[in-house]
Design a protein around this motif. Structure first.
Motif, PDB file in Angstrom:
ATOM      1  N   ALA A  49       0.828  -1.209   0.000  1.00 40.29           N
ATOM      2  CA  ALA A  49       0.000   0.000   0.000  1.00 40.29           C
ATOM      3  C   ALA A  49       0.863   1.260   0.000  1.00 40.29           C
ATOM      4  O   ALA A  49       0.564   2.240  -0.701  1.00 40.29           O
ATOM      5  CB  ALA A  49      -0.932  -0.011   1.210  1.00 40.29           C
ATOM      6  N   ALA A  50       1.954   1.247   0.774  1.00 42.99           N
ATOM      7  CA  ALA A  50       2.831   2.423   0.857  1.00 42.99           C
ATOM      8  C   ALA A  50       3.548   2.672  -0.474  1.00 42.99           C
ATOM      9  O   ALA A  50       3.705   3.829  -0.897  1.00 42.99           O
ATOM     10  CB  ALA A  50       3.848   2.226   1.978  1.00 42.99           C
ATOM     11  N   ILE A  51       3.996   1.603  -1.126  1.00 39.76           N
ATOM     12  CA  ILE A  51       4.687   1.756  -2.418  1.00 39.76           C
ATOM     13  C   ILE A  51       3.734   2.289  -3.471  1.00 39.76           C
ATOM     14  O   ILE A  51       4.072   3.197  -4.247  1.00 39.76           O
ATOM     15  CB  ILE A  51       5.300   0.413  -2.851  1.00 39.76           C
ATOM     16  CG1 ILE A  51       6.479   0.058  -1.945  1.00 39.76           C
ATOM     17  CG2 ILE A  51       5.762   0.469  -4.314  1.00 39.76           C
ATOM     18  CD1 ILE A  51       7.052  -1.313  -2.190  1.00 39.76           C
ATOM     19  N   ALA A  56       2.839   5.245  -7.568  1.00 42.82           N
ATOM     20  CA  ALA A  56       1.845   5.112  -8.636  1.00 42.82           C
ATOM     21  C   ALA A  56       1.587   6.408  -9.407  1.00 42.82           C
ATOM     22  O   ALA A  56       1.455   6.384 -10.639  1.00 42.82           O
ATOM     23  CB  ALA A  56       0.543   4.554  -8.069  1.00 42.82           C
ATOM     24  N   PRO A  57       1.521   7.569  -8.723  1.00 43.83           N
ATOM     25  CA  PRO A  57       1.235   8.801  -9.472  1.00 43.83           C
ATOM     26  C   PRO A  57       2.284   9.139 -10.541  1.00 43.83           C
ATOM     27  O   PRO A  57       1.961   9.811 -11.527  1.00 43.83           O
ATOM     28  CB  PRO A  57       1.215   9.876  -8.369  1.00 43.83           C
ATOM     29  CG  PRO A  57       0.842   9.129  -7.126  1.00 43.83           C
ATOM     30  CD  PRO A  57       1.534   7.810  -7.259  1.00 43.83           C
ATOM     31  N   THR A  59       4.522   6.642 -11.827  1.00 44.04           N
ATOM     32  CA  THR A  59       4.964   5.413 -12.493  1.00 44.04           C
ATOM     33  C   THR A  59       3.739   4.671 -12.994  1.00 44.04           C
ATOM     34  O   THR A  59       3.206   3.775 -12.321  1.00 44.04           O
ATOM     35  CB  THR A  59       5.760   4.504 -11.524  1.00 44.04           C
ATOM     36  OG1 THR A  59       6.703   5.301 -10.800  1.00 44.04           O
ATOM     37  CG2 THR A  59       6.488   3.398 -12.263  1.00 44.04           C
ATOM     38  N   PRO A  60       3.249   5.016 -14.209  1.00 44.86           N
ATOM     39  CA  PRO A  60       2.003   4.425 -14.723  1.00 44.86           C
ATOM     40  C   PRO A  60       2.027   2.904 -14.828  1.00 44.86           C
ATOM     41  O   PRO A  60       0.990   2.256 -14.698  1.00 44.86           O
ATOM     42  CB  PRO A  60       1.869   5.070 -16.112  1.00 44.86           C
ATOM     43  CG  PRO A  60       2.680   6.318 -16.038  1.00 44.86           C
ATOM     44  CD  PRO A  60       3.818   6.006 -15.130  1.00 44.86           C
ATOM     45  N   ASP A  61       3.208   2.330 -15.078  1.00 42.22           N
ATOM     46  CA  ASP A  61       3.307   0.870 -15.230  1.00 42.22           C
ATOM     47  C   ASP A  61       3.790   0.196 -13.952  1.00 42.22           C
ATOM     48  O   ASP A  61       4.394  -0.874 -13.986  1.00 42.22           O
ATOM     49  CB  ASP A  61       4.228   0.514 -16.394  1.00 42.22           C
ATOM     50  CG  ASP A  61       5.625   1.146 -16.272  1.00 42.22           C
ATOM     51  OD1 ASP A  61       5.798   2.021 -15.396  1.00 42.22           O
ATOM     52  OD2 ASP A  61       6.522   0.767 -17.045  1.00 42.22           O
ATOM     53  N   LEU A  62       3.503   0.799 -12.801  1.00 41.35           N
ATOM     54  CA  LEU A  62       3.982   0.266 -11.521  1.00 41.35           C
ATOM     55  C   LEU A  62       3.430  -1.128 -11.229  1.00 41.35           C
ATOM     56  O   LEU A  62       4.106  -1.948 -10.609  1.00 41.35           O
ATOM     57  CB  LEU A  62       3.589   1.219 -10.388  1.00 41.35           C
ATOM     58  CG  LEU A  62       3.997   0.808  -8.971  1.00 41.35           C
ATOM     59  CD1 LEU A  62       5.521   0.802  -8.823  1.00 41.35           C
ATOM     60  CD2 LEU A  62       3.368   1.747  -7.937  1.00 41.35           C
ATOM     61  N   LEU A  63       2.204  -1.389 -11.680  1.00 47.28           N
ATOM     62  CA  LEU A  63       1.573  -2.680 -11.427  1.00 47.28           C
ATOM     63  C   LEU A  63       1.545  -3.522 -12.701  1.00 47.28           C
ATOM     64  O   LEU A  63       1.551  -2.988 -13.822  1.00 47.28           O
ATOM     65  CB  LEU A  63       0.145  -2.484 -10.914  1.00 47.28           C
ATOM     66  CG  LEU A  63      -0.012  -1.626  -9.655  1.00 47.28           C
ATOM     67  CD1 LEU A  63      -1.475  -1.530  -9.264  1.00 47.28           C
ATOM     68  CD2 LEU A  63       0.813  -2.184  -8.506  1.00 47.28           C
ATOM     69  N   VAL A  64       1.529  -4.833 -12.515  1.00 44.89           N
ATOM     70  CA  VAL A  64       1.430  -5.742 -13.653  1.00 44.89           C
ATOM     71  C   VAL A  64       0.163  -5.438 -14.439  1.00 44.89           C
ATOM     72  O   VAL A  64      -0.906  -5.209 -13.858  1.00 44.89           O
ATOM     73  CB  VAL A  64       1.424  -7.206 -13.159  1.00 44.89           C
ATOM     74  CG1 VAL A  64       1.128  -8.164 -14.307  1.00 44.89           C
ATOM     75  CG2 VAL A  64       2.754  -7.549 -12.501  1.00 44.89           C
ATOM     76  N   GLU A  65       0.272  -5.431 -15.761  1.00 43.39           N
ATOM     77  CA  GLU A  65      -0.863  -5.111 -16.614  1.00 43.39           C
ATOM     78  C   GLU A  65      -1.989  -6.130 -16.432  1.00 43.39           C
ATOM     79  O   GLU A  65      -1.735  -7.337 -16.317  1.00 43.39           O
ATOM     80  CB  GLU A  65      -0.435  -5.097 -18.081  1.00 43.39           C
ATOM     81  CG  GLU A  65       0.423  -3.900 -18.478  1.00 43.39           C
ATOM     82  CD  GLU A  65      -0.388  -2.615 -18.496  1.00 43.39           C
ATOM     83  OE1 GLU A  65      -1.599  -2.667 -18.785  1.00 43.39           O
ATOM     84  OE2 GLU A  65       0.199  -1.561 -18.192  1.00 43.39           O
ATOM     85  N   PRO A  66      -3.250  -5.663 -16.418  1.00 50.06           N
ATOM     86  CA  PRO A  66      -4.367  -6.607 -16.348  1.00 50.06           C
ATOM     87  C   PRO A  66      -4.463  -7.432 -17.629  1.00 50.06           C
ATOM     88  O   PRO A  66      -4.096  -6.965 -18.710  1.00 50.06           O
ATOM     89  CB  PRO A  66      -5.593  -5.701 -16.173  1.00 50.06           C
ATOM     90  CG  PRO A  66      -5.169  -4.361 -16.679  1.00 50.06           C
ATOM     91  CD  PRO A  66      -3.692  -4.265 -16.412  1.00 50.06           C
ATOM     92  N   SER A  67      -4.908  -8.651 -17.495  1.00 54.93           N
ATOM     93  CA  SER A  67      -5.038  -9.547 -18.652  1.00 54.93           C
ATOM     94  C   SER A  67      -6.083 -10.598 -18.329  1.00 54.93           C
ATOM     95  O   SER A  67      -6.741 -10.543 -17.284  1.00 54.93           O
ATOM     96  CB  SER A  67      -3.689 -10.216 -18.951  1.00 54.93           C
ATOM     97  OG  SER A  67      -3.286 -11.042 -17.870  1.00 54.93           O
ATOM     98  N   ASP A  68      -6.220 -11.575 -19.226  1.00 54.56           N
ATOM     99  CA  ASP A  68      -7.191 -12.645 -18.983  1.00 54.56           C
ATOM    100  C   ASP A  68      -6.854 -13.422 -17.711  1.00 54.56           C
ATOM    101  O   ASP A  68      -7.740 -13.909 -17.012  1.00 54.56           O
ATOM    102  CB  ASP A  68      -7.226 -13.614 -20.172  1.00 54.56           C
ATOM    103  CG  ASP A  68      -7.791 -12.954 -21.427  1.00 54.56           C
ATOM    104  OD1 ASP A  68      -8.502 -11.939 -21.285  1.00 54.56           O
ATOM    105  OD2 ASP A  68      -7.522 -13.445 -22.534  1.00 54.56           O
ATOM    106  N   SER A  69      -5.555 -13.546 -17.440  1.00 51.68           N
ATOM    107  CA  SER A  69      -5.128 -14.286 -16.249  1.00 51.68           C
ATOM    108  C   SER A  69      -4.853 -13.385 -15.047  1.00 51.68           C
ATOM    109  O   SER A  69      -4.556 -13.874 -13.961  1.00 51.68           O
ATOM    110  CB  SER A  69      -3.859 -15.097 -16.566  1.00 51.68           C
ATOM    111  OG  SER A  69      -2.814 -14.240 -16.978  1.00 51.68           O
ATOM    112  N   MET A  70      -4.940 -12.074 -15.258  1.00 53.19           N
ATOM    113  CA  MET A  70      -4.675 -11.113 -14.181  1.00 53.19           C
ATOM    114  C   MET A  70      -5.803 -10.091 -14.112  1.00 53.19           C
ATOM    115  O   MET A  70      -5.816  -9.103 -14.847  1.00 53.19           O
ATOM    116  CB  MET A  70      -3.341 -10.398 -14.413  1.00 53.19           C
ATOM    117  CG  MET A  70      -2.982  -9.377 -13.324  1.00 53.19           C
ATOM    118  SD  MET A  70      -2.925 -10.083 -11.663  1.00 53.19           S
ATOM    119  CE  MET A  70      -1.506 -11.176 -11.828  1.00 53.19           C
TER     120      MET A  70
END
Length: 274
Positions: A49-51, A56-57, A59-70
């Motif tokens: 949560a802290a990271i 996030a504001p 680093t747009p790609d901070l999280l793994v991209e959503p997909s069929d498996s995500m």
């Protein structure tokens, strides 16, 4: 119980040594700071949560991209995992801004890692192990070497070997990315020098410019010496007499703190002469 602080720098062979120590004939418990560091920033944790809040504001790609498996909210509804390569690019480098962000990340991760490290070491002590390996990339930087009876550094004498191994291991890295990651850590040759100055039995340097077999042979020689200096019966004595264990630990910490201060002073004196 002997605490063996295992460190090195990226792509110098520390993970290889850790794997060897975990396997026969040694079969030592490994407390891996990298594994713990991933666990304390997993979705749903306070570290995660802290990271996300801080990075996030910008680093747009901070999280793994959503997909069929995500799914958008992650596989368990706690959020998508961190995109570690993207976070690495965000904090690794020499610029003041990157150093500042790296300090923020370390300030989130390191306290949580330390807490979990001590919990796992206590568990190894209660199970009567003669030694436990603390696999910590930033052993000296985090000052955790002061708690270790022996410090072991896996190093290479040629910086180009380190660069080549890193780029072969992580094919997505450009040479600039690889250089930034190497430069973000203390030069491994300096770590080796600091380790060697701890003296026989307190500091072990394993040079890894050659093959895995050569590294394994050097490790075997070093472990035979450590085994003689810390036999099983001594571990059981410490387990059976906790007050003695506390005294021995305090003595080691005091000795290591003196060595660390002596090293830091020598480095300051050397810089002052430049």
């Amino acid at each position: 119980m002997l605490l063996i602080g295992l460190t090195g720098s990226i792509a110098t062979g520390k993970s290889t040594v850790s794997s060897l120590l975990q396997s026969p004939p040694y079969q030592l418990p490994i407390v891996d700071a990298d594994v713990i560091a991933r666990q304390v920033v997993a979705p749903g944790t306070a570290g995660y949560a802290a990271i996300v809040k801080h990075f996030a504001p910008t680093t747009p790609d901070l999280l793994v991209e959503p997909s069929d498996s995500m799914p958008e909210d992650g596989p368990d509804g706690k959020g998508r995992p961190l995109n570690r390569p993207a976070l690495g690019k965000r904090v690794f480098g020499d610029s003041p801004a990157l150093q500042k962000d790296r300090a923020v990340l370390n300030g989130i991760v390191h306290p949580a890692v330390r807490k979990e490290l001590f919990k796992r070491v206590a568990g190894c002590y209660l199970r009567g192990h003669w030694a436990v390996v603390l696999d910590i990339p930033l052993l000296f930087e985090s000052k955790l070497d002061r708690f270790c009876g022996t410090t072991m550094v896996v190093a290479v004498s040629d910086a180009e070997i380190q660069m080549r191994r890193l780029m072969e291991r992580d094919g997505h890295l450009s040479r600039e990315d690889a250089e930034n990651r190497v430069k973000s850590q203390t030069d491994v040759r300096i770590k080796a020098q600091r380790c060697a100055e701890r003296g026989e039995g307190n500091g072990v340097v394993l040079w890894n410019d050659g093959s895995r077999d050569e590294l394994a042979a050097r490790l075997d020689e070093a472990m035979r010496k450590l085994r003689k200096s810390s036999p099983d019966w001594w571990s059981w004595v410490l387990l059976g007499c906790p007050p003695l264990a506390v005294v021995v630990s305090a003595w080691r910490i005091w000795q290591n703190t003196r060595m660390s201060r002596r090293w830091e002073k020598s480095q300051m004196d050397a810089k002052a002469k430049l």
